[in-house]
Structure formats: C-alpha cells, structure tokens
Design a protein around this motif. Structure first.
Motif, PDB file in Angstrom:
ATOM      1  N   PRO A  78     -11.216  -4.933   1.741  1.00 58.86           N
ATOM      2  CA  PRO A  78      -9.974  -5.312   1.117  1.00 58.86           C
ATOM      3  C   PRO A  78     -10.108  -5.985  -0.360  1.00 58.86           C
ATOM      4  CG  PRO A  78     -11.117  -6.803   2.835  1.00 58.86           C
ATOM      5  CD  PRO A  78     -11.714  -5.544   2.696  1.00 58.86           C
ATOM      6  N   THR A  79      -9.070  -6.113  -0.891  1.00 63.66           N
ATOM      7  CA  THR A  79      -9.131  -6.887  -2.302  1.00 63.66           C
ATOM      8  C   THR A  79      -8.410  -8.200  -2.227  1.00 63.66           C
ATOM      9  OG1 THR A  79      -7.148  -5.739  -2.940  1.00 63.66           O
ATOM     10  CG2 THR A  79      -9.302  -4.665  -3.436  1.00 63.66           C
ATOM     11  N   HIS A  80      -7.599  -8.498  -1.387  1.00 66.10           N
ATOM     12  CA  HIS A  80      -7.051  -9.630  -1.082  1.00 66.10           C
ATOM     13  C   HIS A  80      -8.040 -10.473  -0.145  1.00 66.10           C
ATOM     14  CE1 HIS A  80      -4.231 -12.840   0.305  1.00 66.10           C
ATOM     15  NE2 HIS A  80      -3.433 -12.447  -0.448  1.00 66.10           N
ATOM     16  N   PRO A  81      -8.269 -11.802  -0.285  1.00 62.65           N
ATOM     17  CA  PRO A  81      -9.084 -12.497   0.508  1.00 62.65           C
ATOM     18  C   PRO A  81      -8.784 -12.797   1.804  1.00 62.65           C
ATOM     19  CG  PRO A  81      -7.969 -14.097  -1.090  1.00 62.65           C
ATOM     20  CD  PRO A  81      -7.542 -12.454  -1.659  1.00 62.65           C
ATOM     21  N   ASP A  82      -7.435 -12.553   2.187  1.00 69.27           N
ATOM     22  CA  ASP A  82      -7.006 -12.896   3.341  1.00 69.27           C
ATOM     23  C   ASP A  82      -7.034 -11.642   4.440  1.00 69.27           C
ATOM     24  OD1 ASP A  82      -6.799 -15.696   2.964  1.00 69.27           O
ATOM     25  OD2 ASP A  82      -4.732 -15.449   2.489  1.00 69.27           O
ATOM     26  N   ALA A  83      -7.289 -10.475   3.737  1.00 66.73           N
ATOM     27  CA  ALA A  83      -7.155  -9.392   4.445  1.00 66.73           C
ATOM     28  C   ALA A  83      -8.348  -8.922   5.196  1.00 66.73           C
ATOM     29  CB  ALA A  83      -6.819  -8.177   3.436  1.00 66.73           C
ATOM     30  N   ASP A  84      -8.228  -8.142   6.510  1.00 64.69           N
ATOM     31  CA  ASP A  84      -9.380  -7.653   7.118  1.00 64.69           C
ATOM     32  C   ASP A  84      -9.858  -6.488   6.643  1.00 64.69           C
ATOM     33  OD1 ASP A  84      -9.959  -9.855   9.006  1.00 64.69           O
ATOM     34  OD2 ASP A  84      -7.719  -9.357   9.843  1.00 64.69           O
ATOM     35  N   TYR A  85      -9.016  -5.661   6.226  1.00 72.36           N
ATOM     36  CA  TYR A  85      -9.274  -4.255   5.764  1.00 72.36           C
ATOM     37  C   TYR A  85      -8.263  -3.999   4.756  1.00 72.36           C
ATOM     38  CZ  TYR A  85      -6.291  -2.254   9.215  1.00 72.36           C
ATOM     39  OH  TYR A  85      -5.051  -2.098   9.981  1.00 72.36           O
ATOM     40  N   ARG A  86      -8.283  -2.897   4.049  1.00 68.18           N
ATOM     41  CA  ARG A  86      -7.118  -2.279   3.192  1.00 68.18           C
ATOM     42  C   ARG A  86      -6.953  -0.954   3.626  1.00 68.18           C
ATOM     43  NH1 ARG A  86      -7.081   0.092  -2.279  1.00 68.18           N
ATOM     44  NH2 ARG A  86      -9.404  -0.105  -2.667  1.00 68.18           N
ATOM     45  N   VAL A  87      -5.805  -0.300   3.759  1.00 67.47           N
ATOM     46  CA  VAL A  87      -5.657   1.086   3.962  1.00 67.47           C
ATOM     47  C   VAL A  87      -4.513   1.781   3.070  1.00 67.47           C
ATOM     48  CG1 VAL A  87      -3.272   0.366   5.181  1.00 67.47           C
ATOM     49  CG2 VAL A  87      -4.680   2.526   6.022  1.00 67.47           C
ATOM     50  N   ARG A  88      -4.955   2.943   2.802  1.00 60.45           N
ATOM     51  CA  ARG A  88      -4.277   3.796   2.089  1.00 60.45           C
ATOM     52  C   ARG A  88      -3.939   4.846   2.968  1.00 60.45           C
ATOM     53  NH1 ARG A  88      -6.688   5.206  -3.898  1.00 60.45           N
ATOM     54  NH2 ARG A  88      -4.522   6.105  -3.997  1.00 60.45           N
ATOM     55  N   ILE A  89      -2.358   5.181   2.664  1.00 55.10           N
ATOM     56  CA  ILE A  89      -1.752   6.126   3.699  1.00 55.10           C
ATOM     57  C   ILE A  89      -1.166   7.326   3.117  1.00 55.10           C
ATOM     58  CG2 ILE A  89       0.186   6.338   5.401  1.00 55.10           C
ATOM     59  CD1 ILE A  89       0.132   3.153   5.476  1.00 55.10           C
ATOM     60  N   PHE A  90      -1.553   8.336   3.670  1.00 57.30           N
ATOM     61  CA  PHE A  90      -1.187   9.649   2.870  1.00 57.30           C
ATOM     62  C   PHE A  90      -0.554  10.553   3.819  1.00 57.30           C
ATOM     63  CE2 PHE A  90      -4.241   8.254  -0.102  1.00 57.30           C
ATOM     64  CZ  PHE A  90      -4.006   8.823  -1.380  1.00 57.30           C
ATOM     65  N   THR A  91       0.677  11.397   3.417  1.00 57.28           N
ATOM     66  CA  THR A  91       1.167  12.437   4.089  1.00 57.28           C
ATOM     67  C   THR A  91       0.452  13.814   3.621  1.00 57.28           C
ATOM     68  OG1 THR A  91       3.093  12.957   2.727  1.00 57.28           O
ATOM     69  CG2 THR A  91       3.513  11.306   3.894  1.00 57.28           C
ATOM     70  N   PRO A  92       0.699  14.913   4.222  1.00 53.37           N
ATOM     71  CA  PRO A  92       0.269  16.002   3.504  1.00 53.37           C
ATOM     72  C   PRO A  92       0.736  16.347   1.911  1.00 53.37           C
ATOM     73  CG  PRO A  92       0.899  16.545   5.449  1.00 53.37           C
ATOM     74  CD  PRO A  92       1.442  15.166   5.162  1.00 53.37           C
ATOM     75  N   HIS A  93       1.694  15.585   1.465  1.00 53.70           N
ATOM     76  CA  HIS A  93       2.378  15.981  -0.086  1.00 53.70           C
ATOM     77  C   HIS A  93       2.391  14.628  -0.640  1.00 53.70           C
ATOM     78  CE1 HIS A  93       3.529  19.423   2.037  1.00 53.70           C
ATOM     79  NE2 HIS A  93       4.261  18.623   2.988  1.00 53.70           N
ATOM     80  N   ALA A  94       2.037  13.271  -0.109  1.00 58.89           N
ATOM     81  CA  ALA A  94       2.227  12.044  -1.151  1.00 58.89           C
ATOM     82  C   ALA A  94       1.736  11.015  -0.372  1.00 58.89           C
ATOM     83  CB  ALA A  94       3.752  11.774  -1.252  1.00 58.89           C
ATOM     84  N   GLU A  95       1.385   9.837  -1.277  1.00 60.26           N
ATOM     85  CA  GLU A  95       1.150   8.435  -0.540  1.00 60.26           C
ATOM     86  C   GLU A  95       2.081   7.710  -0.494  1.00 60.26           C
ATOM     87  OE1 GLU A  95      -2.440   4.987  -1.542  1.00 60.26           O
ATOM     88  OE2 GLU A  95      -1.740   6.629  -2.943  1.00 60.26           O
ATOM     89  N   LEU A  96       1.873   6.975   0.631  1.00 60.44           N
ATOM     90  CA  LEU A  96       3.089   6.027   1.214  1.00 60.44           C
ATOM     91  C   LEU A  96       2.458   4.614   0.803  1.00 60.44           C
ATOM     92  CD1 LEU A  96       4.479   7.657   4.281  1.00 60.44           C
ATOM     93  CD2 LEU A  96       5.352   7.561   2.195  1.00 60.44           C
ATOM     94  N   PRO A  97       3.472   3.662   0.630  1.00 61.75           N
ATOM     95  CA  PRO A  97       3.110   2.325   0.357  1.00 61.75           C
ATOM     96  C   PRO A  97       2.825   1.687   1.694  1.00 61.75           C
ATOM     97  CG  PRO A  97       5.389   2.463  -0.141  1.00 61.75           C
ATOM     98  CD  PRO A  97       4.749   3.992  -0.121  1.00 61.75           C
ATOM     99  N   PHE A  98       3.600   2.114   2.835  1.00 63.53           N
ATOM    100  CA  PHE A  98       3.625   1.456   4.098  1.00 63.53           C
ATOM    101  C   PHE A  98       4.169   2.809   5.066  1.00 63.53           C
ATOM    102  CE2 PHE A  98       6.052  -0.248   7.587  1.00 63.53           C
ATOM    103  CZ  PHE A  98       5.116  -0.876   8.373  1.00 63.53           C
ATOM    104  N   ALA A  99       3.706   2.691   6.288  1.00 60.15           N
ATOM    105  CA  ALA A  99       4.004   3.258   7.431  1.00 60.15           C
ATOM    106  C   ALA A  99       3.624   2.732   8.807  1.00 60.15           C
ATOM    107  CB  ALA A  99       3.801   4.753   7.445  1.00 60.15           C
ATOM    108  N   GLY A 100       4.608   2.972   9.826  1.00 64.24           N
ATOM    109  CA  GLY A 100       4.470   2.189  10.908  1.00 64.24           C
ATOM    110  C   GLY A 100       3.196   2.618  11.855  1.00 64.24           C
TER     111      GLY A 100
END
Length: 279
Positions: free
Chosen positions: A53-75
C-alpha cells in the motif's frame, strides 16, 4: 520471477458457478504493460494484482484489469482480492480489511464465512438522457414500455442501469452486441415471491460492450450501485439478495445490507486454483 497465483470463485458456493477471478500477489515488480498483458492472457473478466500500500491506513493496494483496460474499482475483484490476502495470513491494521485502489480506500468486512465491501460513492447518478437511453434500448432489443426507469449508477466502471418490470423480463433480454460497443449496461427486475420463491428478491444482468461484447457473470460494482439507487428510492428493502448469472448458467448470489451509513455488498469466495505464476 515467480509470483503467488490464486484463482477464486466469487459470489457463489456451487463449484464453477460464480465469477472467477485471477489474483497475483506481490506484483510490485511488474510493469503496467506486463499487468495488462497478463490480464489479457488470463482472459477472465478481471485479474487483480496485489501490491504494497501507499496509504498508511491501507492493508494492501490492488490494481484491477479486464482483458482490455484497467478499472479504478470493481466488486468481485475486491472480495476475491481480500479473501486471497487474508488467506495468506496477513494481519489487518484495524477491525476491517482496508483495500487501497484507484477509487480510494474500500473497507471489506467479515460476515461469518462471507466478505462484504462498503459500496463506494457513485461518480455519476441521475436519469439517463434520451440519446444514451435510445442506444441502450436498441442494443438490448427493448422498447421504451419494457422499462420502468433508467439511471446512471456509475461507481467506476461506468454503469447505466435499466429497471425492468419483472425477473422474466430481465432474463428474456437478447443483446445485439454490435450495437452495445462502448456501453456498460445493467438490468434489474424484481422476483415474484409467489412464483419464484424467496431465495432472492431481484434478478440482475450486466452487459459489457468491450471487445466482441460479453455478459458478466456476477458483478459487485453494479450490484453496489443498484443497491444504493433502489434502497435510497424505497424500491428495495434495506436487506435483500440479488441473483445474477442465471442466463449464462451461473448461480451468483449477492447479499445486500444497509448498515448505518454504508451499504454492504457481500458474497462467498471459494478457492479453485492454487499455484504460482512464472513471469
């Protein structure tokens, strides 16, 4: 480079009937291009990469990709990623798992055997304009009389939601993918408890006009935005179950609950593939 790899089934307990997710752990050494290439190769609706993580409160950071693009959030990537992170014995910093993603910090709660995330704020709400609505109706081969309402419910991916009269109306949709390019459309309709039982209260489908077009099996981000809309407007109770994936042979169940100021979107996560990814 050898990285921890997991593939999990999200929003279902029946084997291979939820929404699969690939999770790559310790991906800090991967470039943007490598992440995009891996996600294209897995060819799943989403692949996630867990990083420090880059935020001090976060436990981890995630990056989310579809086969075609990156998403800011997905459930379903949020629940699946939190499950994998927790399964590796990581220690949380507070009473919830706090995920850092491009949409901000997302709290993930433990509810018995299930995980649930707090629905993030919507970036766009309100009625759908006539031009956009006409495009959506043509793409789904619907008439104006087939829908009760149409609203923007965008919490990152860009969802437009059409509310139909019944569950059967939702299941009867036959999209014309050639007319859906560039659109992300959700459809929701109520179950009839007298005819269909009480296992769920709403049926949901998600149509994604990327590439050749595809239907997402079970969609956390869409269900989160739908829940915010339906609960706020009094259409749905503060606690309900949504069914999704029926039309494509899945058995997704999304558990929705209003808790204080949050709307929690929960479901089961089950591991299916455990191994390593060689990069």
């Amino acid at each position: 480079m050898e990285l921890i790899f997991r593939q999990v089934d999200v929003f279902a307990t029946e084997p291979f009937r939820g929404n699969p997710l690939a999770v790559i752990v310790g991906a800090d050494g991967l470039s943007d291009a490598q992440m995009a290439q891996i996600a294209n190769w897995t060819n799943l609706s989403e692949t996630t990469f867990l990083l420090k993580p880059t935020h001090p409160d976060a436990d981890y950071r995630v990056r989310i990709f579809t086969p075609h693009a990156e998403l800011p959030f997905a459930g379903h990537p949020t629940l699946g990623s939190a499950y994998v992170w927790r399964s590796l014995g990581r220690m949380v910093k507070s009473d919830v798992i706090l995920q850092e993603c491009a949409a901000g910090l997302i709290a993930v709660h433990t509810r018995g055997q299930q995980l649930a995330f707090a629905a993030p704020p919507r970036r766009r709400t309100g009625p759908v304009g006539q031009d956009d609505l006409d495009r959506a109706l043509k793409g789904l081969q619907l008439m104006p009389c087939d829908i009760l309402d149409a609203q923007w419910a965008d919490n990152g991916p860009g969802w437009m939601v059409l509310r139909l009269h019944t569950r059967d109306d939702v299941l009867a949709i036959r999209p014309d993918w050639s007319l859906l390019k560039g659109q992300k459309i959700g459809a929701v309709g109520a179950w009839d408890p007298a005819q269909e039982g009480m296992e769920a209260q709403f049926e949901v489908r998600a149509f994604v006009g990327e590439g050749q077009g595809w239907e997402d099996p079970v969609t956390g981000s869409l269900n989160a935005a739908i829940a915010q809309w339906l609960i706020e407007s009094g259409i749905a109770p503060s606690r309900y179950v949504a069914s999704q994936g029926t039309a494509i042979g899945r058995a997704g169940r999304v558990f929705v609950e209003q808790a204080g100021g949050d709307i929690l979107i929960g479901g089961d996560v089950v591991p299916r593939i455990v191994g390593s990814l060689i990069v």
